[in-house]
Scaffold this motif. Structure first.
Motif, short mmCIF file in Angstrom:
data_model
loop_
_atom_site.label_atom_id
_atom_site.label_comp_id
_atom_site.label_asym_id
_atom_site.label_seq_id
_atom_site.Cartn_x
_atom_site.Cartn_y
_atom_site.Cartn_z
N PHE B 144 0.76 -1.23 0.02
CA PHE B 144 0.03 -0.11 0.01
C PHE B 144 0.88 1.17 0.05
CE2 PHE B 144 -2.82 3.22 1.52
CZ PHE B 144 -3.83 3.08 0.99
N THR B 145 0.81 2.06 -0.82
CA THR B 145 1.42 3.40 -1.03
C THR B 145 0.70 4.56 -0.56
OG1 THR B 145 3.18 4.42 -1.98
CG2 THR B 145 1.32 3.97 -3.51
N ILE B 146 1.00 5.54 0.09
CA ILE B 146 0.32 6.74 0.43
C ILE B 146 0.94 7.86 -0.27
CG2 ILE B 146 -0.36 8.46 2.24
CD1 ILE B 146 -0.28 6.11 4.17
N ASP B 147 0.27 8.56 -1.39
CA ASP B 147 0.66 9.59 -2.05
C ASP B 147 0.54 10.99 -1.33
OD1 ASP B 147 1.52 11.06 -4.42
OD2 ASP B 147 -0.59 10.86 -5.49
N VAL B 148 1.56 11.45 -1.25
CA VAL B 148 1.70 12.78 -0.37
C VAL B 148 2.11 13.97 -1.47
CG1 VAL B 148 2.53 14.07 1.61
CG2 VAL B 148 2.14 11.67 1.68
N PRO B 149 1.07 15.01 -1.61
CA PRO B 149 1.35 15.95 -2.59
C PRO B 149 2.63 16.74 -2.01
CG PRO B 149 -1.07 15.82 -2.17
CD PRO B 149 -0.23 15.11 -1.40
N HIS B 150 3.30 17.31 -3.15
CA HIS B 150 4.61 18.15 -2.75
C HIS B 150 4.25 19.54 -2.50
CE1 HIS B 150 6.98 14.70 -3.27
NE2 HIS B 150 6.13 14.45 -4.20
N VAL B 151 4.33 19.96 -1.26
CA VAL B 151 4.51 21.40 -0.97
C VAL B 151 5.57 22.13 -1.51
CG1 VAL B 151 4.08 23.00 0.91
CG2 VAL B 151 2.86 20.94 0.92
N VAL B 152 5.36 23.32 -2.32
CA VAL B 152 6.47 23.93 -2.89
C VAL B 152 6.45 25.38 -2.21
CG1 VAL B 152 6.86 22.70 -4.96
CG2 VAL B 152 5.05 24.65 -4.93
N ASP B 335 9.57 22.95 1.93
CA ASP B 335 9.93 23.52 0.59
C ASP B 335 10.96 24.69 0.91
OD1 ASP B 335 8.79 26.86 1.24
OD2 ASP B 335 7.46 25.22 2.28
N PHE B 336 11.55 25.09 -0.18
CA PHE B 336 12.76 25.96 -0.17
C PHE B 336 12.79 27.11 0.95
CE2 PHE B 336 16.04 28.94 -1.73
CZ PHE B 336 17.22 28.15 -1.25
N GLU B 337 11.72 27.82 0.69
CA GLU B 337 11.71 29.10 1.39
C GLU B 337 11.52 28.69 2.81
OE1 GLU B 337 8.85 32.15 -1.05
OE2 GLU B 337 7.95 32.23 1.15
N THR B 338 10.59 27.87 3.16
CA THR B 338 10.61 27.45 4.63
C THR B 338 11.78 27.00 5.28
OG1 THR B 338 8.15 26.93 4.18
CG2 THR B 338 8.99 26.10 6.28
N ARG B 339 12.50 26.24 4.28
CA ARG B 339 13.94 25.58 4.73
C ARG B 339 14.77 26.79 5.37
NH1 ARG B 339 17.18 21.63 0.68
NH2 ARG B 339 18.37 20.40 2.33
N VAL B 340 14.96 27.59 4.43
CA VAL B 340 15.89 28.77 4.64
C VAL B 340 15.82 29.49 5.91
CG1 VAL B 340 16.70 31.07 3.73
CG2 VAL B 340 16.48 29.31 2.33
N ASP B 372 21.52 26.46 -3.22
CA ASP B 372 20.93 27.82 -3.03
C ASP B 372 20.85 27.91 -1.51
OD1 ASP B 372 20.18 28.85 -5.76
OD2 ASP B 372 19.70 26.92 -5.82
N LEU B 373 20.73 27.16 -0.77
CA LEU B 373 20.38 27.29 0.78
C LEU B 373 21.87 27.80 1.08
CD1 LEU B 373 18.86 26.66 3.35
CD2 LEU B 373 19.90 24.39 3.44
N LYS B 374 22.99 27.09 0.93
CA LYS B 374 24.32 27.81 1.12
C LYS B 374 24.38 29.22 0.90
CE LYS B 374 29.05 27.33 0.44
NZ LYS B 374 29.96 26.60 -0.45
N ARG B 375 24.20 29.36 -0.44
CA ARG B 375 24.13 30.81 -0.92
C ARG B 375 23.32 31.83 -0.02
NH1 ARG B 375 25.41 29.71 -6.06
NH2 ARG B 375 23.06 28.89 -6.28
N LYS B 376 22.16 31.60 0.11
CA LYS B 376 21.12 32.40 0.99
C LYS B 376 21.71 32.69 2.47
CE LYS B 376 17.17 32.68 -1.35
NZ LYS B 376 16.30 34.11 -1.47
N LEU B 377 22.09 31.41 3.00
CA LEU B 377 22.64 31.57 4.26
C LEU B 377 23.98 32.33 4.46
CD1 LEU B 377 22.05 27.96 5.74
CD2 LEU B 377 20.78 29.92 6.04
#
Lengths: 345, 420
Positions: B144-152, B335-340, B372-377
């Motif tokens: 059984f697989t649960i498909d989880v949409p990707h939050v961007v 997502d990238f924005e939240t990650r930064v 990009d994370l590195k660059r932003k930080l």
């Protein structure tokens, strides 16, 4: 006319919605003659070379008529790289379509919701109204293109149309104004009806499958090595036109059902069903063998390959798997493997 | 505890109990087989609580793969998978699991048993689903697989709502699936107990992390890298809560006495990504410069209750809805924005001097965005960062000398900054 660029590792984007908004859907393809130097500043070199190439082109500048981007869930690459596209590109309209992984009732409902959201955002952003009537019209138009492509595809079986020529036509259909596409396809169809078959008794009839291949030169390269792509299982190929959309059903529902019922891509679940699709095509088109191409680092194809290998071996259908780097210079290094396969089959 | 008894520069005594806890987990698996109880493989990020709530014994092949690596078997297993046709470039956890299954390895070598069924999700990566498809076919068991949409980064609330609806619907379908396969019914009261335990476990882990904010930091990765396993193998059981409470108590005693995990703490680091399980002692190398890792998003992420919309009340009364929400907001796949944003907050709150980013060749979803994370930080928040290329389970992909040289230079940069 303005265009919407499509970043999709499959062909899961409902072009009909873009058409109904009065825009041209324009699938983005790479360029295997360039190196992804700028993209490599954003994505590690051990990630899909094709999507890095697409990003490279996008950073350097896309067609000036492109006024927005739709990224569509294909694999982990489109999922994760969409945010990088958001960082690197300066489009006011960018939408990520979560084309579902599964193909059941819940997935259908979800896909309908996601397409409705796409419609809302297109309407809001471009100040247009995407009516049911317009959607019906665009479905009809796309069905016409699908029918034409399917009819033309059969000329590959009649040994009239080369795989490379057909590949170029499918690419064209995914980028140009659809009314122009219809005219071109209709004219080509008439031309093929009067064209004589090519006679080459040594030619090897194969089905081409794997990662989406957008470089027509690669198909030509295979032809030079003695293969004829009599049929394929690709996005720039049969997956784009094999089935038609039900024109009588409510348009969004019909669109969602179409995408969830068409021949499965390796990025969807269960991807092993792709074996049944290929097997059926191999039988119908009486192929001499199967060529499965993985673009370097293309995980969905890499996961499926040993299963495909086992299953086709059981059926005693010759099967060749090759990993390819998205770079024309590198094709030459593969000639020994392809030539040996041509010898065997 | 007297000050004399509280020593630095070593693992907490309580962490030694981890071996017993994990041993009990493996024994529970063996017991389930003896009793004919249903078992299930689950990918990390899956709602393992549901399995416990429905009396199905979970097994986490990723956890087993780390055992193989720690026992120095992973390379052998990986090469066996490659002989079967799986590419050098595919996930090393997956290939370790293929080799372990193929060679029928014991659990102490990271082997796993044929389950009653498999549960995968694409919460963390799409390839989790491919992995279990491969093994479900091999074992001929339901999957059984649960498909989880990707939050961007530009996902809006309206989208988030129907994403959640989709996941909730699948979780209910999963309950039906389990009932169909095992005959076990979903018991709300039992589910409440399990989620209560899962919540409590995570809260203690988060409390431990709070202690890591203190200078000097009381615990190092010697405690957290291995310490995270109960979070994803046993969320819902009481035993690991007791272990975590002991860890907390001991760490708190260190804090109260001003004692750090290192005798001399010079540099506080953050480590993004999965560690090199085959060479955990490598992280001890940092100690030669007085550097200590005080935060790892990976080990913190599994104490999943950090979404402010998911309250304890919701977890207890609407566990399915809560799980759906958590699957959409897992730290490891922000997502990238939240990650930064999250990185910047963490650096500030944990008083971090520099960030090590593991460009893990096996985990492309995690390594995507690192540049990009590195660059932003670095550019926007003036946070020094270093990217290291390696792999979580494949020792062939770690060039130890090169990485050490890079880290040495990085430490020198941090030292110069401190002088300013």
């Amino acid at each position: 006319m303005k265009k919407i660029g499509i970043f999709d590792s499959g062909v899961e984007t409902p072009e009909e919605i873009i058409l109904a908004a009065g825009l041209i859907p324009y699938r983005l393809f790479g360029d295997p003659t360039i190196e992804p130097d700028k993209a490599n500043e954003h994505i590690p070199p051990t990630h899909c070379v094709w999507t890095r190439n697409l990003l490279e082109k996008a950073i350097k500048g896309l067609d000036e008529d492109i006024i927005g981007i739709i990224g569509t869930h294909g694999c982990d690459r489109t999922n994760r790289e969409f945010d990088i596209w958001l960082e690197c590109l300066n489009f006011d309209f960018m939408f990520f379509l979560n084309s579902p992984r599964k193909r059941d009732e819940s997935a259908l409902k979800f896909f309908i919701d996601d397409m409705k959201e796409l419609i809302t955002q297109l309407e809001d952003h471009f100040n247009v109204k995407i009516t049911t009537e317009k959607l019906r019209e665009s479905i009809k138009k796309m069905n016409n293109i699908r029918s034409l492509l399917k009819e033309i595809s059969e000329f590959r079986k009649k040994m009239i149309l080369k795989g490379s020529e057909f590949h170029a036509l499918v690419k064209l259909a995914q980028q140009q104004d659809k009314d122009e596409v219809v005219k071109i396809l209709e004219s080509k169809l008439e031309e093929f009806k009067t064209r004589n078959p090519f006679l080459d008794t040594n030619i090897k009839k194969v089905i081409l499958t794997g990662s989406d291949i957008d470089d027509t030169e690669f198909i030509k390269y295979l032809e030079e090595l003695g293969f004829h792509i009599i049929i394929d299982d690709l996005g720039v190929g049969t997956k784009y036109f094999w089935d038609l959309i039900d024109e009588n059903e409510e348009p969004i529902v019909a669109l969602a059902k179409y995408h969830l019922n068409k021949p499965i891509h390796s990025t969807k679940f269960p991807s092993y069903e792709r074996f049944e699709v290929i097997k059926k095509l191999a039988e119908i088109y009486e192929v001499d063998g199967i060529i499965n191409i993985a673009q370097k680092f293309c995980e969905p194809i890499l996961y499926d390959h040993p299963y495909m290998n086992k299953m086709f071996k059981n059926l005693e259908i010759p099967y060749l798997f090759v990993e390819v780097t998205y770079n024309r210079e590198s094709y030459k290094q593969l000639s020994t493997r392809f030539s040996a396969f041509a010898e065997i089959i | 505890m007297s000050k004399a008894e509280i020593k630095s520069n070593k693992m907490l005594n309580a962490t030694m109990g981890l071996k017993n806890i994990m041993g009990r987990h493996f024994l529970a698996i063996e017991q389930a087989y003896r009793d004919g109880k249903p078992t299930a493989w689950a990918t990390s990020g899956s709602p393992v609580e549901i399995l416990y709530a429905m009396d199905v014994q979970p097994m986490l092949p990723e956890n087993s793969a780390t055992v193989s690596a720690a026992q120095k078997y992973s390379q052998n297993f990986i090469e066996m998978a490659e002989e079967e046709g799986y590419s050098y470039d595919l996930c090393s956890y997956f290939k370790t699991n293929v080799g372990a299954v193929k060679s029928e390895a014991d659990m102490i070598k990271g082997g796993t048993r044929k389950p009653t069924f498999m549960l995968s999700t694409d919460v963390i990566c799409d390839t989790h689903v491919n992995w279990f498809q491969v093994q479900a076919e091999r074992f001929n068991v339901p999957h059984f697989t649960i498909d989880v949409p990707h939050v961007v980064s530009n996902t809006n609330q309206r989208q988030y709502n129907y994403f959640k609806k989709y996941v909730v619907e699948q979780l209910y379908e999963f309950l039906d699936f389990i009932q169909e396969v095992t005959g076990h019914e979903y018991d709300e009261e039992r589910a409440r107990q399990i989620t209560q335990n899962s919540w409590d476990l995570s809260m203690v882990w988060q409390d431990i992390y709070e202690l890591r904010k203190v200078v000097p930091c009381p615990i190092s990765t010697r405690d957290t890298f291995g310490g995270l396993f109960p979070l994803f193998t046993m969320p819902g059981l009481k035993e690991p809560i007791r272990l975590y409470k002991k860890m907390y108590k001991e760490a708190k005693a260190r804090v109260d006495n001003g004692i750090g995990a290192l005798e001399q703490e010079n540099f506080r680091l953050m480590f993004e990504g999965i560690p090199f399980w085959y060479n955990l002692k490598y992280f001890g190398t940092l100690e030669r410069w007085g550097a200590i890792i005080v935060y790892e998003p990976y080990t913190y992420a599994f104490s999943k209750y950090m979404n402010p919309n998911v309250t304890k009340e919701m977890v207890l009364n609407q566990p399915i809805e809560a799980m759906a929400e958590l699957m959409l907001s897992f730290w490891y796949i922000y997502d990238f924005e939240t990650r930064v944003k999250k990185f910047e907050e963490t650096v500030r709150d944990w008083k971090i001097d520099g960030v090590l980013l593991h460009n893990n060749m096996s985990c492309r979803p995690n390594s995507c965005g690192l540049y990009d994370l590195k660059r932003k930080l670095m550019d926007e928040a003036d946070i020094p960062c270093l990217i290291i290329d390696a792999d979580m389970n494949d020792p062939r992909k770690l060039n130890e000398t090169q990485v050490t040289n890079q880290i040495e230079s990085f430490i020198e940069i941090l030292r110069q900054r401190k002088k300013k």
